[in-house]
Structures are given as structure tokens and as C-alpha cells.
Design an enzyme around this catalytic site. Sequence first.
Site, mmCIF file in Angstrom:
data_model
loop_
_atom_site.group_PDB
_atom_site.id
_atom_site.type_symbol
_atom_site.label_atom_id
_atom_site.label_comp_id
_atom_site.label_asym_id
_atom_site.label_seq_id
_atom_site.Cartn_x
_atom_site.Cartn_y
_atom_site.Cartn_z
ATOM 1 N N ASP A 51 -5.412 -8.710 2.049
ATOM 2 C CA ASP A 51 -6.247 -8.429 0.876
ATOM 3 C C ASP A 51 -6.780 -9.751 0.312
ATOM 4 O OD1 ASP A 51 -7.391 -6.820 -0.978
ATOM 5 O OD2 ASP A 51 -5.565 -6.429 -2.119
ATOM 6 N N TYR A 84 0.804 -1.218 0.000
ATOM 7 C CA TYR A 84 0.000 0.000 0.000
ATOM 8 C C TYR A 84 0.839 1.271 0.000
ATOM 9 C CZ TYR A 84 -5.051 -0.546 0.185
ATOM 10 O OH TYR A 84 -6.363 -0.724 -0.129
ATOM 11 N N LYS A 112 4.652 -14.491 5.886
ATOM 12 C CA LYS A 112 5.454 -15.384 5.039
ATOM 13 C C LYS A 112 6.908 -15.248 5.496
ATOM 14 C CE LYS A 112 5.662 -17.970 1.271
ATOM 15 N NZ LYS A 112 5.202 -19.356 1.298
ATOM 16 N N ASP A 114 0.568 -19.219 3.124
ATOM 17 C CA ASP A 114 0.004 -20.228 2.217
ATOM 18 C C ASP A 114 -0.725 -21.313 3.011
ATOM 19 O OD1 ASP A 114 2.558 -20.651 3.138
ATOM 20 O OD2 ASP A 114 3.229 -21.823 1.429
#
Length: 419
Positions: A310, A165, A232, A286
Site C-alpha cells: 500500500d 486487509y 520486514k 524500510d
Amino acid sequence: MSVYKYAKVPEHGEKITIKVNDIGQVIPVVPNQPIIPFIRGDGIGDDIWKTSQPVFDAAVSKSYGDSKKIHWMKIYAGEEAKEVTGEYLPQETISAIKEFVVSIKGPLTTPVGGGFRSLNVTLRQVLDLYACIRPIEYYNGVASPVKNPEKVSCVIFRENTEDVYCGIEYKSGTNEANKVRDFLVNELGANIREKSGIGIKPISQFGSARLVEKSIAYAIENNYKSVTLVHKGNIMKFTEGGFRDWGYEVAKEKFADRIITEDEVWKHHDGKTPEGKILLKDRIADNMFQQLLIRPQEYDVLATMNLNGDYLSDMLAAQVGGLGIAPGANVGDGVALFEATHGTAPKYAGLDKVNPSSVILSGMMMFEYMGWSEAAKAIKNSLQKTIDNKTVTYDIFRDIEGGRELKCSEFGQELIKNM
Ligand code: NAP
């Protein structure tokens, strides 16, 4: 009170103010007759706002009689603002959202060729609305692509000011991209191919800690069982991994007596979270995706950086029936802007056709934030009843058997009738 040139401050009603509560959070202090600014929105915004405002007023009057009342204050943004004020986002709109603490908005078109990427992103950045909060819950009877959508009941806290962003990007082949690449390759020994587009993804301790802190405070105040940090960090150790580490740090520093980590639960409590404690866990992004599809019931509040959040928000919204009924809020310290999560759907503008539930449920969130929980419940229950009766707008109607298709305004009237 500030002076407004275009917006009209209602004659009656009072400002919402703020205070710090016993767990260090800035919360609103709401008078019985608050002034609440609203942005109607572009495209379908007009149809939706005309339908939603009477639903909000009915929920308040049915819950509190004459003792509480909202005084709505129209403020301008988007195409209407351009017409009235000559600007898409006048400064006074930003001032009003700050001054009155709690506001609500419809969708806004991103003007093509304007000086900024998006009015929504601009609002979040200039007002430092750092937490994008999305509760995702299933309403019985809405068509879903999964077998057990009722198992989904999560609230996502997505960081709103950093990560992708920030919009720091350099086009391949430009002077800027070449300069950044030269610096990274020559000064820092990085390996970057020529003609790469370059994006920068900053994640700060400050930004991560305040977002995680807000998500834990929310879990405490609303009796949730767990908070999960999504990241992650196995691949991006200093950004995504930083988010996770700073999250654990702030949890320990500010809420040591209220939270317990998964490690501690296994080490000392046989895998069972002790009574009164909130379980703090973390999941790699994931894995989180598949977990939220196969075992969503194990997750309550999720704290994420911008991009992961998102994806997760829309995936969860899809599981419970789509964006048409997903509400949202952008919240900072002492200022909150509630909003629909869908866009302006220009092809439906003025047709009195679309589903107003996203804005209406954002209003429900707003009532919860204000502590007007009876009004929030009135909306929730009547929405469920209206869907049970299969009296729904086109989007839900096309996916169910039987029932009756209602216009946007008729759906609002039905909600009021069913309160
Ligand atoms: P969109 O306006 O959300 O519409 C995409 C599709 O979603 C619609 O065609 C419709 O699907 C469905 N939909 C959206 N709102 C609905 C509602 N209330 N009830 C039922 N179905 C609904 O997305 P977009 O076409 O990509 O974006 C249009 C404009 O909105 C752009 O200018 C974009 O920048 C802006 N935008 C604003 C916001 C915001 O203000 N927060 C968010 C996203 C996009 P069907 O065609 O299947 O009926």
C-alpha cells in the site's frame, strides 16, 4: 449463461474463457468479440467512463479494424446500484465478474454505515482477487517531485486478502479485546498492556506463495529482469519473514530453471545474472523505500504483503506524477477486475473536469492481459503524445508551464485523435 435481472447481457459477443498455460498460470482465452462487464463508478466515475469507453473502442478499431470489437455489459455497484437494485453490491454483479472473466470498474464510494468496510475490499475478498497489480511508469512531461522520474518502471504485486486487509481488530476495553489479551497474556505468556487495541495480522504460506508465484510468472511472461520480495522479516519473523521464506520456496519449487537468487549470483557468477535468468532478491521494507527513491532503476517486479505494498504503490505513483494517472488491477485465478486507483473525488463529480487516465491506463492493462497488445500500445503512445502536446486536464495543467487545459471529455477526444 446465468440469468441477470438488472444487467443486460449484450445480444452479440462471446464470453472470455480460461485455460492453464505452460508455466501453470490460469490465463484468459479471448474471442475476437468478447463481452466485457463494466462498473461505471460513483462521483467522477460517470464523467470518466463516458470519456474512457470511446477511447477503448477507438484503440481496438484502430488496431484491428473490424476484426475485433468489445461488447460492453453494464453491471451495477455503488450508488447507482443502490438506486436501481436497492443494494450497493448486488450478487449478480459478483456473478457477472466471475462469469465473464475480465471486467473493469470506476471508483466506488464506501457507503457510511453499510454492513461492510468498503465495496472495493468486499469485491476483492468475495472474488478472491488476491493480487493487486500496479504498474508504475513515467510519462514524459508530467510534473514530478523527484529529479529522474523516468528511472521508475516497476510493477507491484501486492497481496490483497491477508495482513491488515483481514480487518481483524478489537477495540480497546471491549470484551473481545480483553478476551484476546487475557488469552495471549495468560495462556501464551505475551506482554500486552491493559487497554490495548488489538489487531491481528495473519500471513499464510498459501497466500504468500500464490502471490509470489503470480509475480514471478508475470516477470517471465513480460521479460523482466528481477523480482524483489519486500518484507520486514528482521522484526516480524513468522509473518513478514514467513512471506520471504515461502516466496523463495515457491520460486525454487515452480521456477527453478528460470530464476536465480542473489546469493547464487554472487557465489557462482561474480555478481552477474546469467543470460535468461530472472534475479530473485529480497529487501527489508524500510530499505526498499529508500532504494526506490535513490535507485529505482534496479527494481522491476516487486512482491509485497498488503500494508507494505500500500505504502510503496502510492510512493511510486507520487514519483511519476500522482494517483490521477496510476492504473491498477485486482487479479485472481481466472478472474480479473481492472480499476482506477483514485477515489470518487465527489467535489469534481459531474464537472467534466478530472483526468480519466487512471481508468484509461487500467484499460490498457486489461488489453495487455487479454493479449491485445496493439490496442494497449495505441493507448500508451497516444497518451504520451497528448501530454507532449501539453493538452491536458487540470491536474497536470496546474503543474506545467504553457499548454492548454482540457475537460475530461476533450482529453479523451484528443487521445483518440492522437492514436
Ligand atoms: P479521491 O477521490 O481519490 O480524491 C482525492 C484527490 O485526488 C482529489 O481531490 C483530487 O485532488 C485527486 N484526484 C482523484 N482522482 C483524480 C482524477 N481522476 N483526476 C485528477 N485528480 C484526481 O480520494 P478521497 O477524497 O479520499 O475519497 C473519496 C471517496 O472515494 C471515498 O468514498 C473513498 O472511500 C472512495 N475511494 C474509492 C477508491 C476505489 O474505488 N478504488 C479508492 C480510493 C477512495 P485535487 O483536490 O488536488 O484536485
